[in-house]
Design a protein around this motif. Structure first.
Motif, short mmCIF file in Angstrom:
data_model
loop_
_atom_site.label_atom_id
_atom_site.label_comp_id
_atom_site.label_asym_id
_atom_site.label_seq_id
_atom_site.Cartn_x
_atom_site.Cartn_y
_atom_site.Cartn_z
N GLY A 59 0.80 -1.21 0.00
CA GLY A 59 0.00 0.00 0.00
C GLY A 59 0.83 1.26 0.00
N PRO A 61 2.26 4.44 1.48
CA PRO A 61 2.57 4.57 2.92
C PRO A 61 1.51 5.31 3.74
N ASP A 64 -2.90 2.86 3.09
CA ASP A 64 -2.62 1.43 2.86
C ASP A 64 -3.58 0.76 1.90
N GLU A 65 -4.81 1.27 1.79
CA GLU A 65 -5.79 0.62 0.94
C GLU A 65 -5.51 0.85 -0.55
N ALA A 97 8.25 -0.47 2.12
CA ALA A 97 6.92 -1.07 2.19
C ALA A 97 6.95 -2.50 1.67
N GLU A 101 5.86 -6.01 3.78
CA GLU A 101 4.83 -6.95 3.34
C GLU A 101 5.43 -8.31 3.00
#
Length: 213
Positions: A59, A61, A64-65, A97, A101
């Protein structure tokens, strides 16, 4: 409105549809966790390997969506260059990021698959199964990761989905084929289409994978 007794029932119905025109040399991938109980009957019907496809959206930063990419196993990384450019995210921010993840993916893979290696997707026709699609963001990321891992073609197969999500998948090049048993107008939530939509835990997923193997 189509209602399924549970994910196993939905999987059997989906398997019957897919068996009418089965892809050659398929691999069936369930999206954890709820997609795996649907995928198991599909894999049995198609006499195909069953595995999980663990993916994570990367996402933006501060939002996130909004997916600026996705990561999966075998080092697969997908970048959405349009979102990255529009958001002004630099390479360092994307890399941070991505690492975050990817750590989540690695931890979940160990919990679900244990020490078994992932099924090699190179040159295979991949069937990605989930228990339903609301927005389509996760399944689109899954398609991209499957292609990054060498899939020859990608079929998305679900019992139920929103009409908008199905239309977007069919318009895009994310999947080669979309199989959906029910895409009702007025779709609100996947769980409304199941009589039993209890949460699926990691142990259940691991058990299904081990039983199929």
């Amino acid at each position: 409105m189509e209602r399924f007794r549970d994910r196993e029932h939905a999987g059997r119905m989906l398997a019957a549809r897919l068996a009418a025109d089965p892809p050659a040399d398929p691999v069936v991938l369930g999206l954890p966790r709820g997609g795996v109980p649907v995928a198991a009957p599909v894999a049995r019907e198609l006499d195909a390997p069953l595995d999980v496809l663990v993916v994570r959206k990367v996402g933006v930063p501060w939002h996130d969506e909004v997916a600026m990419g996705a990561v999966g196993e075998s080092g697969a990384t997908v970048r959405n260059e349009g979102v990255i450019a529009a958001s002004g995210v630099d390479d360092d921010a994307f890399a941070r990021a991505e690492r975050r993840e990817r750590a989540v993916v690695a931890e979940r893979v160990v919990r679900l698959r244990g020490v078994r290696p992932p099924v090699d997707l190179r040159g295979r026709n991949v069937v990605i199964v989930d228990d339903g699609i609301a927005t389509g963001a996760t399944v689109r990321a899954a398609c991209a990761v499957a292609r990054a891992r060498g899939a020859a073609s990608v079929v998305v197969a679900v019992p139920v989905a929103s009409p908008d999500a199905v239309a977007e998948l069919e318009r895009s090049s994310d999947a080669d084929t979309v199989v959906c048993l029910d895409a009702p107008e007025g779709f609100m939530a996947v769980g409304m289409h199941y009589l039993d939509f209890r949460q699926v835990d990691d142990a259940s997923v691991a058990s299904l994978l081990a039983a199929h193997g």
